[in-house]
Write an enzyme that holds these catalytic residues in place. Structure first.
Site, PDB file in Angstrom:
ATOM      1  N   LYS A  70     -29.549  16.096 -15.459  1.00  0.00           N
ATOM      2  CA  LYS A  70     -28.133  16.173 -15.420  1.00  0.00           C
ATOM      3  C   LYS A  70     -27.479  14.939 -16.010  1.00  0.00           C
ATOM      4  O   LYS A  70     -28.013  13.885 -15.795  1.00  0.00           O
ATOM      5  CB  LYS A  70     -27.861  16.441 -14.168  1.00  0.00           C
ATOM      6  CG  LYS A  70     -28.094  17.774 -13.413  1.00  0.00           C
ATOM      7  CD  LYS A  70     -27.751  18.032 -12.265  1.00  0.00           C
ATOM      8  CE  LYS A  70     -28.222  19.275 -11.438  1.00  0.00           C
ATOM      9  NZ  LYS A  70     -27.786  19.651 -10.224  1.00  0.00           N
ATOM     10  N   VAL A  71     -26.287  15.317 -16.861  1.00  0.00           N
ATOM     11  CA  VAL A  71     -25.580  14.177 -17.278  1.00  0.00           C
ATOM     12  C   VAL A  71     -24.120  14.337 -16.593  1.00  0.00           C
ATOM     13  O   VAL A  71     -23.334  15.494 -16.465  1.00  0.00           O
ATOM     14  CB  VAL A  71     -25.207  14.464 -18.840  1.00  0.00           C
ATOM     15  CG1 VAL A  71     -24.463  13.209 -19.339  1.00  0.00           C
ATOM     16  CG2 VAL A  71     -26.482  14.553 -19.581  1.00  0.00           C
TER      17      VAL A  71
ATOM     18  N   ASP B 175     -35.262  17.065 -31.928  1.00  0.00           N
ATOM     19  CA  ASP B 175     -34.293  18.100 -31.312  1.00  0.00           C
ATOM     20  C   ASP B 175     -33.001  17.645 -32.123  1.00  0.00           C
ATOM     21  O   ASP B 175     -32.050  17.992 -31.156  1.00  0.00           O
ATOM     22  CB  ASP B 175     -34.437  17.762 -29.779  1.00  0.00           C
ATOM     23  CG  ASP B 175     -33.900  19.091 -29.077  1.00  0.00           C
ATOM     24  OD1 ASP B 175     -33.688  18.964 -27.897  1.00  0.00           O
ATOM     25  OD2 ASP B 175     -33.972  20.283 -30.101  1.00  0.00           O
TER      26      ASP B 175
ATOM     27  N   LYS C 164     -27.216   9.659 -17.757  1.00  0.00           N
ATOM     28  CA  LYS C 164     -28.241  10.545 -17.821  1.00  0.00           C
ATOM     29  C   LYS C 164     -29.029  10.546 -16.530  1.00  0.00           C
ATOM     30  O   LYS C 164     -29.895   9.361 -16.446  1.00  0.00           O
ATOM     31  CB  LYS C 164     -29.013  10.799 -18.772  1.00  0.00           C
ATOM     32  CG  LYS C 164     -28.118  10.907 -20.205  1.00  0.00           C
ATOM     33  CD  LYS C 164     -28.770  10.856 -21.376  1.00  0.00           C
ATOM     34  CE  LYS C 164     -29.725  11.862 -21.370  1.00  0.00           C
ATOM     35  NZ  LYS C 164     -30.348  11.941 -22.992  1.00  0.00           N
TER      36      LYS C 164
ATOM     37  N   GLY D 124     -22.733  17.979 -18.364  1.00  0.00           N
ATOM     38  CA  GLY D 124     -24.055  18.430 -19.147  1.00  0.00           C
ATOM     39  C   GLY D 124     -25.395  18.374 -18.534  1.00  0.00           C
ATOM     40  O   GLY D 124     -25.388  18.004 -17.479  1.00  0.00           O
TER      41      GLY D 124
END
Length: 937
Positions: free
Chosen positions: A627-628, A738, A642, A621
């Protein structure tokens, strides 16, 4: 300093972007639709000048009154008029035939005006039309057969007009119609047999016309019909078909004053029947002995020629509220066991009208407060030897009297800028009330006893979340023994006027039929909710494309210009900094000296080894932070890493504070922080791994498997509990900012866990009044579609901003849609469906079997969370409580057992994905009840 040539470039880009906006919007609307609207305006008489803003601009971007648009960018790039909402604007004149040129129209609403002339046959061209609401006008002529072409029409309301002629045979082609309301006209001829071919028809309401002929026995074949209302027509000499005893879903059968003769057929096989009105006919014979439905609340058989006695089976109808047998030729004794039977609930309202029938009475005639008995015209009322008759003579043997209302004793003419409203005996208030005109359930309760009036006040005010003294019953009007018409006034508490949010909330409650469930006073029909005086302009503010959408378009353009400006600047400075910057990312942070309890500090090498050198095959992800990656530690533990990008790197102190905060957040519905790394200039966070990905992927149309309603309910509850923890138990409180379905992850047991929260969203100190954090001013962050409009406009962030975003998540769970769907927003889609009583039509058909009531409750909760004004949204504590109620009777899926044990025990480092539990177990019996599967819109 930026060189002149770069400055010129920036200015040129910004000027071209801004000056191109009007040009773009000038051409996104089809011109013939604009011309059609102007022709419509030209044919109308508008004394209040409600349509004065139709003179310039275009309908979608100039906020024309009553115009609501949607984009078709996936199709032709244009905006189109989706709704024409002109309800109760005091318009007269005629509806122009050019209305048929609005080919994308879904809702045409001109209710309660004074429009005359014929209904334009051109409306039959609007194939997308779903709601055609023409009631409450003065239309003349016959119903256009062309309306039968509207294959998508859901609701046709032409009641309360001067329509003549017959019902067109072509109406049998309305395959999607659910509500056919043609009552209160002068329609003649026979009921077309073709109407029996409508598979989705729920309401057939044709009362108060001049219909003749026989009652079509084929109507009993309608599979979805719940209400058949044909009162006050001229089926003289016709009988009630025996087939009417075979309706599969009928709830209400009302054939009052239709000239019917013959006997009453056996209706005991109609399992859901709760309302039966056959009064004012010429029916003969005895009342059938067979037991009617246990749901029966109202039996109206007065003014016929019925003989015999009251069936003993009536004593077993435990839901019965009204039994009216007035003016028949019944014999025998008054069956007092009906109201004395212990099976009746003590608080159930009951009315027994047995006037002009019996020759004798036995038993004790004392009735409790909740029972009203009428025996006028029976020999018992001439007796002077029976006790209790004298004590209750007014109610038992006297004339039925209407309850006095506030209008009978008006307030004194004291100077008041608004209105003097009598709220209780001797108390008048100078206030600006909200006036409501509506009809109650027919026809029982025009004569209110004091007990019934108390119950009615409690019913209205509790449903509106008001206090009983805020309701004034202004008038109660008998409309020819039809449905009682009620005029109410609601007054604000402690103020002269209601605030905007209260008005909208109360109006929405009436217009969406969302009162507390009751069979005694409902269902009702809203006739008028005028917004006058200080409330006159409230609805005008919601016309056209919503202001927030326009602001987001403009704001997006400004942001784009800013990005271009910054990009141009960076192009210039990048070269100058390129050499000196090469060591920035790899500079060595000084060692963090403080130990952080509860989390582990990893070296860069450990995390690199866990991800095979951050190989692209381990990338799972990407987020705003970076980025993960999926990693497998040396002890075989699966983790999500992460890795912060350069633009996300913080100072040493900020990063340390972030870790310190996250290490103290522990809840079963939050993704847990395991550790961190700050080696060689990197900043990485290590979280527990969620093998079942995020909720958005599960809701995708491309997903191999999906979540049942039971699973979705528990996902909603779990994530709500996680958010509630952030708001109320975290120290300091955290506003997520979020919340979206891609930030709600599912573990191996499909338990929901909220992700992507951190220090940058710390809430301020708690407010003094409501136990919630006050607002904090901040740069707007979040994801379009989930963004709180109040936060977007004011930049003031509160926990109610999270509530709004979570409401959108609930709507996604319910429908499977993305927030932006085919040019419209999910909130608008579900709100429209809810107001039309068709919320099940937008539910995700992939959920399998589920209770319609639960689906509706979830939709209403989601829409409550998505209210425009933050103060009208529920706190997360209330959201959790409501979801617990929904989940209470929805069992947690059984697949959280053996299958998930297998999944949760998987630790093979070679496995890059975990099979979905839904692919291993069937999910067809997870919930009780069902609704018809309809694909999401």
């Amino acid at each position: 300093m930026i060189p002149p040539n770069i400055n010129v470039l920036i200015r040129s880009i910004c000027i071209n972007l801004v000056t191109s906006l009007p040009l773009n919007f000038a051409y996104i609307f089809i011109h013939f639709a604009v011309n059609a609207l102007r022709e419509i305006k030209r044919s109308l008489i508008d004394p209040m000048r409600n349509l004065s803003n139709w003179a310039k601009g275009d309908p979608c971007n100039s906020n024309w009154t009553g115009i609501i648009c949607f984009g078709r960018s996936h199709n032709d790039g244009h905006f189109h008029v989706r709704e024409l909402q002109l309800m109760r604007l005091n318009l007269s004149g005629e509806l122009a035939p050019e209305v048929g040129q609005l080919l994308y129209l879904e809702i045409l609403d001109v209710m309660w005006n004074n429009l005359t002339g014929r209904i334009p046959l051109e409306i039959g061209r609007i194939s997308s039309l779903k709601l055609l609401l023409l009631n409450g006008n003065k239309f003349t002529g016959s119903l256009p057969p062309e309306l039968g072409n509207l294959q998508n029409l859901n609701r046709l309301q032409v009641d309360e007009n001067n329509i003549t002629g017959s019902v067109p045979f072509s109406f049998g082609n309305l395959r999607s119609i659910k509500h056919l309301h043609l009552n209160n006209n002068t329609i003649s001829g026979e009921i077309p047999v073709e109407l029996s071919k409508l598979p989705k028809l729920v309401h057939m309401i044709l009362d108060n016309n001049n219909l003749t002929g026989t009652l079509p026995l084929e109507l009993a074949q309608l599979p979805s019909l719940t209400i058949l209302q044909l009162d006050n027509n001229n089926f003289e000499g016709s009988t009630i078909p025996e087939a009417y005893g075979h309706f599969s879903r009928l709830v209400k059968l009302s054939l009052r004053n239709c000239g019917l003769q013959g006997s009453i057929p056996d209706l005991s096989r109609i399992e859901n029947l709760s309302y039966l009105d056959l009064s004012w006919n010429h029916l003969t014979g005895t009342i059938p002995e067979s037991k009617l439905s246990d749901n029966m609340t109202t039996i109206e058989l007065s003014y016929n020629h019925l003989t015999g006695s009251i069936p003993q089976s009536f004593s077993d109808l435990n839901s019965l509220q009204l039994l009216s047998l007035e003016n028949n030729s019944l014999s025998g004794s008054v069956p007092t066991e009906i109201w004395q039977d212990k099976s009746f609930e003590n608080n159930k309202l009951q009315v027994y009208d047995l006037n002009n029938n019996f020759s004798d009475a036995t038993g004790n005639l004392r009735t409790p407060d909740n029972v009203t008995l009428y025996l006028r015209g029976n020999p018992i009322c001439k007796s002077t030897s029976i006790p209790m008759v004298t004590q209750f003579f007014e109610y038992i043997c006297g004339e039925k009297k209407q309850t006095s209302t506030n209008s009978n004793t008006p307030c004194s003419n004291v100077s008041c800028p608004f209105e003097n409203v009598k709220v209780s005996p001797g108390i008048c208030l100078c206030t600006a009330p909200l006036s409501i005109d509506y009809r109650l359930k027919s026809p029982s309760f025009f004569f209110f006893t004091p007990y019934i009036e108390r119950q009615f006040r409690e019913y209205i005010t509790s449903s509106l979340q008001l206090e009983t003294h805020q309701l004034a019953i202004d008038r109660l009007v008998d409309e020819n023994r039809l449905r009682p018409r009620m005029y109410l006034k609601l007054v604000p508490k402690g103020r002269i006027t209601f605030n905007k949010s209260e008005v909208i909330r109360i109006r929405d409650r009436f217009m969406s039929w969302s009162f507390n469930k009751t069979d005694f006073f409902g269902p009702y029909e809203l006739l008028d909710f005028p917004l006058q005086g200080p409330y006159a302009d409230l609805l005008a503010q919601t016309s056209g494309i919503r202001t927030i959408v326009w602001m987001m378009i403009v704001a997006g353009s400004v942001v784009a210009a800013t990005v271009l400006s910054v990009t141009a600047t960076l192009l210039y400075v990048r070269k100058r900094r390129e050499n000196s910057h090469t060591l920035t990312k790899k500079r060595v942070f000084r060692t963090i000296s403080r130990e952080i309890k509860g989390v582990k500090k990893f070296s860069f090498v450990e995390l690199s080894d866990a991800t095979n050198g951050f190989d692209s095959s381990t990338l799972i992800g990407r987020g705003s932070y970076g980025k993960v990656y999926k990693g497998i530690l040396s002890n075989k533990t699966e983790v999500a890493i992460k890795r912060g990008e350069e633009t996300s790197l913080q100072s040493e102190k900020e990063f340390l504070n972030e870790i310190d905060l996250l290490s103290r957040l522990h809840h079963r519905n939050l993704v847990s922080l395991i550790g961190y790394s700050s080696d060689i200039g990197e900043q990485m966070l290590v979280y527990e791994y969620m093998p079942n990905g995020n909720v958005r992927d599960w809701l995708s149309a491309n997903a191999a498997d999906t979540l049942s309603f039971s699973m979705r309910s528990h996902v909603a509850l779990g994530s709500a509990k996680g958010i509630l923890y952030l708001h109320t138990e975290a120290n300091p409180p955290v506003i997520h900012r979020d919340i979206k379905t891609s930030n709600i992850l599912l573990d191996c047991q499909l338990h929901a866990k909220v992700a992507d929260f951190g220090l940058s969203r710390l809430a301020p100190a708690f407010g003094e009044g409501d136990g919630e954090p006050a607002h904090v001013s901040t740069v707007v962050r979040g994801t379009p579609g989930y963004l709180d409009p109040e936060y977007f406009m004011t930049q003031q962030l509160t926990v109610r901003s999270d509530v709004y975003s979570f409401g959108v998540v609930l709507l996604e769970l319910l429908t499977g849609m993305h927030p932006f769907f085919e040019g419209t927003h999910i909130i608008r889609e579900v709100r429209t469906a809810n107001e039309c009583g068709t919320v099940l039509s937008v539910a995700d058909s992939r959920m399998g079997q589920c209770s319609p009531d639960k689906v509706k409750k979830l939709a209403e909760l989601a829409l409550w969370c998505c209210e425009d004004r933050p103060e009208t949204r529920p706190p997360m504590s209330k959201v959790v409580k409501e979801l617990e109620g929904i989940c209470q009777s929805v069992r947690e899926p059984e697949m959280f057992s053996e299958t998930t044990k297998l999944l949760c025990s998987k630790t093979s480092p070679s496995s890059s994905s975990v099979p979905s539990p839904l692919s291993l177990l069937p999910g067809s019996n997870l919930d009780s009840g069902f609704f018809h599967a309809v694909k999401p819109r």
